[in-house]
Design an enzyme around this catalytic site. Structure first.
Site, mmCIF file in Angstrom:
data_model
loop_
_atom_site.group_PDB
_atom_site.id
_atom_site.type_symbol
_atom_site.label_atom_id
_atom_site.label_comp_id
_atom_site.label_asym_id
_atom_site.label_seq_id
_atom_site.Cartn_x
_atom_site.Cartn_y
_atom_site.Cartn_z
ATOM 1 C CE LYS A 185 -1.939 3.062 1.849
ATOM 2 N NZ LYS A 185 -1.754 4.457 1.373
ATOM 3 C CB THR A 240 6.761 8.908 14.999
ATOM 4 O OG1 THR A 240 8.111 8.854 14.523
ATOM 5 C CG2 THR A 240 6.685 8.294 16.383
ATOM 6 N N GLY A 243 2.892 5.327 12.647
ATOM 7 C CA GLY A 243 3.536 4.110 13.165
ATOM 8 C C GLY A 243 2.873 3.644 14.457
ATOM 9 C CD GLU A 260 13.303 1.023 8.948
ATOM 10 O OE1 GLU A 260 13.893 2.057 9.326
ATOM 11 O OE2 GLU A 260 13.786 -0.111 9.081
ATOM 12 C CB CYS A 294 13.240 9.231 7.336
ATOM 13 S SG CYS A 294 14.335 8.155 6.414
ATOM 14 C CD GLU A 393 10.251 13.401 10.157
ATOM 15 O OE1 GLU A 393 9.090 13.018 10.386
ATOM 16 O OE2 GLU A 393 11.113 12.680 9.634
HETATM 17 P P1 NAD Z 1 2.505 8.836 6.823
HETATM 18 O O1 NAD Z 1 2.716 8.230 8.148
HETATM 19 O O2 NAD Z 1 1.544 9.943 6.684
HETATM 20 O O3 NAD Z 1 2.056 7.735 5.754
HETATM 21 C C1 NAD Z 1 2.819 6.582 5.508
HETATM 22 C C2 NAD Z 1 1.923 5.512 4.902
HETATM 23 O O4 NAD Z 1 0.977 5.104 5.886
HETATM 24 C C3 NAD Z 1 1.108 5.989 3.702
HETATM 25 O O5 NAD Z 1 1.026 4.952 2.753
HETATM 26 C C4 NAD Z 1 -0.259 6.256 4.314
HETATM 27 O O6 NAD Z 1 -1.314 6.178 3.393
HETATM 28 C C5 NAD Z 1 -0.337 5.142 5.330
HETATM 29 N N1 NAD Z 1 -1.289 5.355 6.437
HETATM 30 C C6 NAD Z 1 -1.783 6.523 6.917
HETATM 31 N N2 NAD Z 1 -2.623 6.272 7.954
HETATM 32 C C7 NAD Z 1 -2.631 4.929 8.141
HETATM 33 C C8 NAD Z 1 -3.282 4.077 9.065
HETATM 34 N N3 NAD Z 1 -4.103 4.539 10.025
HETATM 35 N N4 NAD Z 1 -3.051 2.747 8.987
HETATM 36 C C9 NAD Z 1 -2.211 2.244 8.051
HETATM 37 N N5 NAD Z 1 -1.587 3.017 7.126
HETATM 38 C C10 NAD Z 1 -1.787 4.349 7.177
HETATM 39 O O7 NAD Z 1 3.970 9.261 6.317
HETATM 40 P P2 NAD Z 1 4.321 10.077 5.011
HETATM 41 O O8 NAD Z 1 3.890 11.480 5.208
HETATM 42 O O9 NAD Z 1 3.843 9.328 3.815
HETATM 43 O O10 NAD Z 1 5.905 9.959 5.021
HETATM 44 C C11 NAD Z 1 6.721 10.821 5.733
HETATM 45 C C12 NAD Z 1 7.206 10.158 7.004
HETATM 46 O O11 NAD Z 1 7.880 8.947 6.686
HETATM 47 C C13 NAD Z 1 8.235 11.005 7.732
HETATM 48 O O12 NAD Z 1 7.947 11.020 9.093
HETATM 49 C C14 NAD Z 1 9.535 10.274 7.468
HETATM 50 O O13 NAD Z 1 10.516 10.500 8.447
HETATM 51 C C15 NAD Z 1 9.091 8.862 7.410
HETATM 52 N N6 NAD Z 1 10.055 8.036 6.676
HETATM 53 C C16 NAD Z 1 10.848 7.193 7.403
HETATM 54 C C17 NAD Z 1 11.814 6.437 6.747
HETATM 55 C C18 NAD Z 1 12.735 5.523 7.514
HETATM 56 O O14 NAD Z 1 13.435 4.739 6.884
HETATM 57 N N7 NAD Z 1 12.782 5.592 8.830
HETATM 58 C C19 NAD Z 1 11.953 6.527 5.359
HETATM 59 C C20 NAD Z 1 11.112 7.386 4.665
HETATM 60 C C21 NAD Z 1 10.154 8.134 5.336
#
Ligand code: NAD
Length: 513
Positions: A185, A240, A243, A260, A294, A393
Site C-alpha cells: 500500500k 511516527t 507508526g 521505519e 527521514c 521533524e
Molecule cells: P505517513 O505516516 O503519513 O504515511 C505513511 C503511509 O501510511 C502511507 O502509505 C499512508 O497512506 C499510510 N497510512 C496513513 N494512515 C494509516 C493508518 N491509520 N493505517 C495504516 N496506514 C496508514 O507518512 P508520510 O507522510 O507518507 O511519510 C513521511 C514520514 O515517513 C516522515 O515522518 C519520514 O521520516 C518517514 N520516513 C521514514 C523512513 C525511515 O526509513 N525511517 C523513510 C522514509 C520516510
C-alpha cells in the site's frame, strides 16, 4: 515536456482490477499544481480481495506455492524485475519526478537503487537455500538440532512518498526473497511508479497473488490492511504518528511489525574538520530530496569557534543550489510533495520566528517560481532546545543550528531528541569520531559524511524512529520465522519415567507388598 501518466487499476492476483467502489484519487504535479492523472482509491473491500489473493499464493493446498519454492527460483523473478526497472529507468524516473517534484538526477538515481536492491536480495534468496538446516551445536549427544528459516507469511507493506519506489523495493525485495507474499500500500501522494512496478511484475510473469498493489488513502486502505486478521506481519515506513496507529492495530492479533519512522537527526561539525566538505555534507543531508528525508541531519551542532565562518559558507553553498522545475537541467531542489506538506513546512518556519529564532537564510517561496510548492533552502539560528524547530521533524528543506564548546556538550545536544535514526560527525580526529559513534543514540552514524546508504548495510532507527532493521541480511531475516527442529537420535530409551509394568509384574509386586 508533457509526461503521460498511464491510467492503472489495482494489481491483485496477477491482474488489473477496478476498485469495488470505483473511486479514484487525483495526482497533482507538485511543481505545476496541475492534475496530471489519477490512481485507484481502494477501500476495505479491495483490501479483503488482495489479502485473500496473497494468502492463496502463499500456501495453496496441494499446489505449488511461493512459500515452498526455492530461493533460487524466487531469485529469477527478482533479477527479472531489476533488469526491467533498468530498461525502463528513464521513463520511471520521469514518472516519479512528476509525481513527487523531486529533481531528475535524484529520481534517476533512485531507480538504480531500486534495481540494485532487487539484485542484492536475489543473491540473498539463493544463499538462503544453503543456510537451511544448518546444524546447531548442542551439549547432548542423543539429540541433534537444526534451524529452518521459513517465510513469515502474508505481509502488509505500507510505504511513504519521499522515495516511493525505493522504499517499496526495500520491503518487496526481501519479503519475496524470503518466500513471503505481500500487499503493498504505497502513499496516496505518490503511487505512480509503484503501479508501474505492477506492470513490471506482469511482464516478468510473477505468479499471481505473490505481490499485490493496492493504492488508496491511509484511513481507507492502509488501516484495514494493518488490522487484517489474515496478514501475518506489517512492515511500515512513515511518520511516527501513523507508526503508533499501525503498532496498535498489529497488537490486536499479535502481529510482528517493523517500523521505519521519522527522525530529527544531528550533524556535529568540529573545529578540525574540512569546512568545505562539512558544508557540502550539511547541505546535501538537509536539502536533498527537498529536505524530505527521514534521516535528514536537520540539526546542525557546530563548534562555536568556527560557527560564524561556517554559516557564511552554508549560505554561499545554499545560494548556489538551483531551485527550479525538477525537469530543468541542473535542478537540485524541486517542489515539496503537496500543498498540505508545503503549508506544514511554512508553519514550522513561522513558528520558529515567533518563538524567537532567526531566519538566517531562505524561509520563503522562491520569487522566480510563481506556481508549485517550492520552498527556499532555509537556515535557522538562535534556536533554543525547547523550540518546536529543534524538537519536531519538519520534513522540508529547513536546517536549524546550535553551537557547542565541548565534546560532552555536543553529544548531549545531539541526543536531546525523542528520535534516533541517524547522526553525523565531521572531524579529522578519528579517536574522537570513535567516542562519538558509541555515544550517539542512533541506528546509523556517519563519519565525515551524511546520508550514504548501501543495500548491504543495516537501516533503521532507535527510540521513536522505529523498530527493526531493513536492508542487508537483517532485512531478509525480518521476513523469516525461525523454526527449531530437535531430533532424538539415540537408540536408548529416554529414561525419565519408568516404563509401565505388565499385568503379571503388577500382580507380583502387589502380592509382595
Ligand atoms: P505517513 O505516516 O503519513 O504515511 C505513511 C503511509 O501510511 C502511507 O502509505 C499512508 O497512506 C499510510 N497510512 C496513513 N494512515 C494509516 C493508518 N491509520 N493505517 C495504516 N496506514 C496508514 O507518512 P508520510 O507522510 O507518507 O511519510 C513521511 C514520514 O515517513 C516522515 O515522518 C519520514 O521520516 C518517514 N520516513 C521514514 C523512513 C525511515 O526509513 N525511517 C523513510 C522514509 C520516510
Amino acid at each position: 515536456m508533457a509526461i503521460q501518466i498511464p491510467s492503472r487499476q489495482l494489481f491483485i492476483d496477477g491482474e488489473w482490477r477496478e476498485t469495488v467502489l470505483k473511486k479514484r484519487i487525483p495526482i497533482i504535479n507538485p511543481a505545476t499544481e496541475e492534475i496530471v492523472g489519477d490512481i485507484p482509491a481502494a477501500t476495505a473491500e479491495d483490501v479483503e480481495i488482495a489479502v485473500d489473493a496473497a494468502r492463496r499464493a502463499f500456501s495453496r493446498n496441494g499446489g505449488k506455492d511461493w512459500a515452498s519454492t526455492s530461493g533460487a527460483f524466487r531469485a529469477k523473478f527478482l533479477r527479472a524485475i531489476a533488469s526491467t526497472v533498468l530498461e525502463r529507468k528513464s521513463e520511471l524516473a520521469l514518472l516519479e519526478l512528476v509525481d513527487t517534484g523531486k529533481p531528475l538526477v535524484e529520481t534517476a538515481s533512485d531507480m538504480d537503487g531500486v534495481a540494485s536492491c532487487f539484485n542484492y536480495y536475489a543473491e540473498l534468496a539463493e544463499a538462503l537455500d544453503a543456510k537451511q538446516k544448518a546444524p546447531i551445536s548442542i551439549p547432548v549427544q542423543s539429540f541433534k538440532s537444526y534451524v529452518l528459516k521459513e517465510p513469515i507469511g502474508v505481509i502488509a507493506l505500507i510505504t511513504p512518498w519521499n522515495y516511493p519506489l525505493l522504499m517499496a523495493a526495500w520491503k518487496i525485495a526481501p519479503a519475496l526473497a524470503a518466500g513471503c507474499t505481500a500487499i503493498l500500500k504505497p502513499s496516496e501522494l505518490a503511487s505512480v511508479t509503484c503501479l508501474e512496478l505492477a506492470e513490471i511484475c506482469r511482464q516478468v510473469d510473477i505468479p499471481p497473488g505473490v505481490l499485490n498493489i493496492v493504492t488508496g488513502l491511509g484511513s481507507e486502505a492502509g488501516a484495514p490492511l494493518a488490522s487484517h486478521p489474515h496478514v501475518d506481519k506489517i512492515a511500515f515506513t512513515g511518520s511516527t504518528a501513523t507508526g503508533i496507529k499501525v503498532m496498535t492495530a498489529a497488537a490486536q492479533t499479535v502481529k510482528p511489525i517493523s517500523l521505519e519512522l521519522g527522525g530529527k537527526s544531528p550533524i556535529i561539525v568540529f573545529e578540525d574538520g574540512d569546512l568545505n566538505n562539512a558544508a557540502e555534507w550539511t547541505i546535501y543531508s538537509c536539502f536533498k530530496t527537498n529536505g524530505q528525508i527521514c534521516s535528514a541531519t536537520s540539526r546542525l551542532i557546530v563548534h562555536e569557534s568556527i560557527a560564524a565562518d561556517f554559516l557564511v559558507k552554508l549560505i554561499d553553498w545554499s545560494k548556489n543550489i538551483k531551485i527550479s522545475d525538477p525537469l530543468e537541467d541542473g535542478c537540485r531542489l524541486g517542489a515539496i510533495i503537496s500543498k498540505g506538506q508545503y503549508e506544514k513546512v511554512m508553519n514550522f518556519i513561522s513558528t520558529a520566528k515567533n518563538e524567537g529564532a532567526t531566519i538566517l537564510y531562505g524561509g520563503g517561496h522562491p520569487q522566480h517560481l510563481r506556481k508549485g510548492f517550492f520552498i527556499e533552502p532555509t537556515i535557522i539560528t538562535d534556536v533554543s532546545t525547547s523550540m518546536q524547530i529543534w524538537r519536531e521533524e519538519v520534513f522540508g528543506p529547513v536546517l536549524c543550528v546550535k553551537t557547542f564548546s565541548t565534546e560532552h556538550e555536543a553529544i548531549a545536544l545531539a541526543n536531546d531528541t525523542d528520535y534516533g535514526l541517524g547522526a553525523a560527525v565531521i572531524s579529522k580526529d578519528l579517536e574522537r569520531c570513535e567516542r562519538l559513534t558509541k555515544a550517539l543514540q542512533a541506528g546509523t552514524v556517519w563519519i565525515n559524511c551524511s546520508q550514504p546508504c548501501f543495500d548491504q548495510t543495516a537501516w533503521g532507527g532507535n527510540k521513536r524512529s522505529g523498530i527493526g532493521r531493513e536492508l542487508g541480511e537483517w532485512g531478509l531475516d525480518s521476513y523469516l520465522s525461525i523454526k527449531q527442529v530437535t531430533h532424538y537420535i539415540s537408540n536408548e530409551p529416554w529414561g525419565w519415567y519408568s516404563p509401565p509394568q505388565s499385568s503379571e509384574e503388577l500382580e507380583r509386586s502387589q502380592k509382595q507388598n
